[in-house]
Enzyme design. Structure first.
Site, PDB file in Angstrom:
ATOM      1  N   LYS A   1     -10.436  -3.572  18.921  1.00 51.14           N
ATOM      2  CA  LYS A   1      -9.501  -4.089  19.190  1.00 51.14           C
ATOM      3  C   LYS A   1      -8.929  -4.421  20.848  1.00 51.14           C
ATOM      4  CE  LYS A   1      -7.900  -4.060  14.620  1.00 51.14           C
ATOM      5  NZ  LYS A   1      -7.150  -3.453  14.005  1.00 51.14           N
TER       6      LYS A   1
ATOM      7  N   ASN B   1       1.082  -1.052  -0.117  1.00 48.08           N
ATOM      8  CA  ASN B   1      -0.062   0.228   0.425  1.00 48.08           C
ATOM      9  C   ASN B   1       0.522   1.102   0.112  1.00 48.08           C
ATOM     10  OD1 ASN B   1       0.465   0.692   2.696  1.00 48.08           O
ATOM     11  ND2 ASN B   1      -0.246  -0.893   2.927  1.00 48.08           N
TER      12      ASN B   1
ATOM     13  N   ASP C   1      -3.746  -6.967   5.041  1.00 50.27           N
ATOM     14  CA  ASP C   1      -5.294  -7.384   5.906  1.00 50.27           C
ATOM     15  C   ASP C   1      -5.207  -8.898   5.206  1.00 50.27           C
ATOM     16  OD1 ASP C   1      -5.637  -5.484   7.617  1.00 50.27           O
ATOM     17  OD2 ASP C   1      -7.091  -4.985   6.376  1.00 50.27           O
TER      18      ASP C   1
ATOM     19  N   LYS D   1       7.926 -17.231 -11.308  1.00 45.84           N
ATOM     20  CA  LYS D   1       6.840 -15.420 -12.188  1.00 45.84           C
ATOM     21  C   LYS D   1       6.035 -16.041 -12.882  1.00 45.84           C
ATOM     22  CE  LYS D   1       7.293 -12.005 -15.287  1.00 45.84           C
ATOM     23  NZ  LYS D   1       7.872 -11.542 -16.629  1.00 45.84           N
TER      24      LYS D   1
ATOM     25  N   LYS E   1     -13.181   0.481  16.670  1.00 48.02           N
ATOM     26  CA  LYS E   1     -11.951  -0.346  16.278  1.00 48.02           C
ATOM     27  C   LYS E   1     -11.390  -0.421  17.504  1.00 48.02           C
ATOM     28  CE  LYS E   1     -10.892   0.435  11.212  1.00 48.02           C
ATOM     29  NZ  LYS E   1     -10.385   0.321  10.024  1.00 48.02           N
TER      30      LYS E   1
ATOM     31  N   PHE F   1      -4.373   3.117  15.278  1.00 46.87           N
ATOM     32  CA  PHE F   1      -4.884   4.253  14.130  1.00 46.87           C
ATOM     33  C   PHE F   1      -5.901   3.038  13.046  1.00 46.87           C
ATOM     34  CE2 PHE F   1      -2.174   7.922  13.492  1.00 46.87           C
ATOM     35  CZ  PHE F   1      -0.851   8.092  14.609  1.00 46.87           C
TER      36      PHE F   1
HETATM   37  N1  CTP Z   1      -3.219  -3.701  12.099  1.00 45.78           N
HETATM   38  C1  CTP Z   1      -2.220  -3.985  13.124  1.00 45.78           C
HETATM   39  N2  CTP Z   1      -2.187  -5.265  12.449  1.00 45.78           N
HETATM   40  C2  CTP Z   1      -3.026  -5.727  11.107  1.00 45.78           C
HETATM   41  C3  CTP Z   1      -3.690  -4.856  10.343  1.00 45.78           C
HETATM   42  C4  CTP Z   1      -3.975  -3.923  11.172  1.00 45.78           C
HETATM   43  O1  CTP Z   1      -1.766  -4.210  13.508  1.00 45.78           O
HETATM   44  N3  CTP Z   1      -3.044  -6.930  10.602  1.00 45.78           N
HETATM   45  C5  CTP Z   1      -3.612  -1.606  12.811  1.00 45.78           C
HETATM   46  C6  CTP Z   1      -2.868  -0.638  12.241  1.00 45.78           C
HETATM   47  O2  CTP Z   1      -1.606  -0.082  12.255  1.00 45.78           O
HETATM   48  C7  CTP Z   1      -3.942   0.431  12.822  1.00 45.78           C
HETATM   49  C8  CTP Z   1      -5.131  -0.486  13.316  1.00 45.78           C
HETATM   50  O3  CTP Z   1      -5.159  -1.740  12.650  1.00 45.78           O
HETATM   51  O4  CTP Z   1      -3.243   0.576  13.769  1.00 45.78           O
HETATM   52  C9  CTP Z   1      -5.822  -0.700  11.921  1.00 45.78           C
HETATM   53  O5  CTP Z   1      -5.469  -1.012  11.010  1.00 45.78           O
HETATM   54  P1  CTP Z   1      -7.233  -1.188   9.885  1.00 45.78           P
HETATM   55  O6  CTP Z   1      -6.325  -2.479   8.582  1.00 45.78           O
HETATM   56  O7  CTP Z   1      -7.211   0.373   9.279  1.00 45.78           O
HETATM   57  O8  CTP Z   1      -8.144  -1.943  10.376  1.00 45.78           O
HETATM   58  P2  CTP Z   1      -8.894  -3.027  10.266  1.00 45.78           P
HETATM   59  O9  CTP Z   1      -8.882  -3.773  11.504  1.00 45.78           O
HETATM   60  O10 CTP Z   1      -7.967  -3.894   9.754  1.00 45.78           O
HETATM   61  O11 CTP Z   1     -10.206  -3.063   9.556  1.00 45.78           O
HETATM   62  P3  CTP Z   1     -10.453  -2.561   8.410  1.00 45.78           P
HETATM   63  O12 CTP Z   1      -9.203  -2.060   7.694  1.00 45.78           O
HETATM   64  O13 CTP Z   1     -11.675  -3.344   8.128  1.00 45.78           O
HETATM   65  O14 CTP Z   1     -10.932  -1.008   8.346  1.00 45.78           O
END
Ligand code: CTP
Length: 426
Positions: free
Chosen positions: A354, A222, A291, A301, A350, A336
């Site tokens: 969490k 990303n 995610d 490849k 969240k 975040f």
């Molecule tokens: N985070 C993490 N590990 C992951 C995904 C996220 O530690 N595998 C942490 C990020 O660093 C951030 C927070 O979780 O502090 C929010 O991540 P985000 O991806 O926005 O939230 P999700 O729970 O994945 O929800 P969504 O993608 O549905 O918004």
């Protein structure tokens, strides 16, 4: 004294400007003038080589002060100038900084006025290197800069472009405006943190983007630059915290004063975080962790075919959720939430899901917010607080500072006994 968004104003602005011998020495005049325009009193010192590129008289005329070029010069009004000079400065800026002065600073060599001033000063230091590309990329220079970063020196990286020697590459002095901007930010940061209020905190931060390989040439990732996490790290270190960053892929400048560990995949980041978590007092998840990852990474490849292609993904470990689930007594866990709709509502969800102490929401659709920009628009949502704290557009450094203010408030509220442990002098 505070301004309208609650940050304390700078009360002292005494800047020592060191000029070393490079073609870009003349650009230090602009640095001097811009610092003056911002209300700073600037005193200049020059190395012997710098005086071959530009005369001290130029700086004397503009600064209105004696320019120190030699501790021992008979016309020097002060018999121990490097001590008086260094101890009256709130900030030391060296622009341009040659490979030679960088090497001397990194090794504690004090064989002239500027290098003695560096050693005799407790003020924050900014250096803006400028040199030939090969010298900039030499392992010795890279090593010396690493050392200076670890010592807390802020480095304003040079720009790439056509060099005086005719070659093209990184090595040109950064824009003087950028140098001055960083100087003013550092002055403000130090002006507002005289208390070392995070001393005793051990802060673990994730930053940047993770990368999940599809095959040997492709990956899922990303746009995260790591800027927000690095800004928090730099501010926390400046306020006395011991800081470790576990960073994925980043493009932001490495912060001063923090320990940096690298990870590529979500799994590597998780493993590194879990190793480092023992002894931490605060965990801040700023990383944009992928995610999902491919269930299988192709060893070769993947070849193009004239048919639909399906990539099967599986969830990666949620590092933040795992840290909160397995937390030890006294650990604050901050997450975040980067959102595009119903920002506060999603962020609050969240925080609950969490089990966090606070979540920093940012609206990716707001002007000046999001990935790869210097500014951010954040809302801080604390557990148990009905009203979120919505902050206006500000630099990521300033936003970092406000987040750390909230962490100190949370510490006092959630773990008053730990606060007294942390603030008790060793
Ligand atoms: N985070 C993490 N590990 C992951 C995904 C996220 O530690 N595998 C942490 C990020 O660093 C951030 C927070 O979780 O502090 C929010 O991540 P985000 O991806 O926005 O939230 P999700 O729970 O994945 O929800 P969504 O993608 O549905 O918004």
């Amino acid at each position: 004294m505070t301004n309208e968004d609650g940050a304390r104003e700078i009360t002292t602005k005494q800047v020592a400007l060191g000029v070393t011998g490079g073609i870009a020495a003349y650009k230090a005049v602009e640095v001097l003038r811009e610092l003056q325009k911002a209300g700073c009193r600037v005193r200049v010192c020059m190395t012997a080589r710098a005086c071959e590129f530009i005369r001290p008289l130029t700086f004397r005329a503009i600064s209105g002060d004696h320019v120190v070029t030699d501790d021992y010069a008979p016309e020097n009004p002060d018999p121990i100038a490097h001590i008086t000079f260094s101890q009256s400065a709130d900030l030391l800026v060296v622009a341009p900084a040659t490979a030679n002065v960088i090497a001397k600073f990194a090794n504690g060599i004090a064989d002239d006025f500027l290098t003695s001033t560096y050693l005799a000063s407790t003020a924050p230091v900014i250096i803006a290197p400028a040199m030939n590309t090969t010298m900039w990329q030499h392992p010795a220079t890279v090593r010396n800069l690493e050392r200076l970063r670890a010592d807390g020196v802020r480095i304003i990286e040079p720009e790439a472009g056509i060099m005086a020697c005719g070659t093209t590459g990184p090595g040109r002095l950064a824009d003087p405006q950028l140098i001055v901007h960083a100087a003013l930010e550092l002055l403000e940061q130090h002006g507002s943190n005289p208390l070392n209020d995070l001393a005793g905190e051990r802060i673990l931060i994730t930053a940047g983007a993770t990368r999940e390989e599809i095959d040997p040439v492709r990956f899922l990732s990303n746009r995260s630059s790591g800027r927000m996490g690095f800004a928090i790290a730099e501010q926390a270190a400046a306020r006395g915290a011991e800081v470790t960053i576990v960073a994925g892929v980043t493009s932001a400048s490495i912060p001063a004063g923090a320990r940096l560990l690298r990870a590529t995949t979500a799994e590597e980041m998780r493993a590194s975080v879990m190793r480092e978590l023992r002894g931490a007092t605060v965990f801040i998840g700023t990383a944009a962790v992928a995610d999902y990852r491919p269930v299988n990474r192709a060893a070769e490849k993947i070849k193009k075919r004239d048919e639909q292609f399906t990539l099967t993904l599986e969830p990666t470990p949620d590092i933040l959720a795992e840290v909160a689930r397995t937390r030890h007594e006294g650990l604050l866990v901050i997450g975040f939430a980067a959102e595009t709709t119903d920002v506060v509502q999603h962020a609050r969800e969240k925080l609950e899901r969490k089990n966090l102490d606070a979540v920093i929401a940012n609206d990716l659709t707001a002007d000046g917010a999001g990935f790869d920009v210097e500014t951010n628009v954040i809302t801080i949502i604390r557990r148990g607080d009905a009203t979120p704290l919505a902050l206006p557009l500000m630099s990521k450094l300033k936003a970092a500072s406000r987040i750390l203010d909230e962490i100190t408030a949370l510490r006092a509220k959630r773990f008053p006994s730990v606060t007294s442990e942390i603030s008790r002098p060793a």
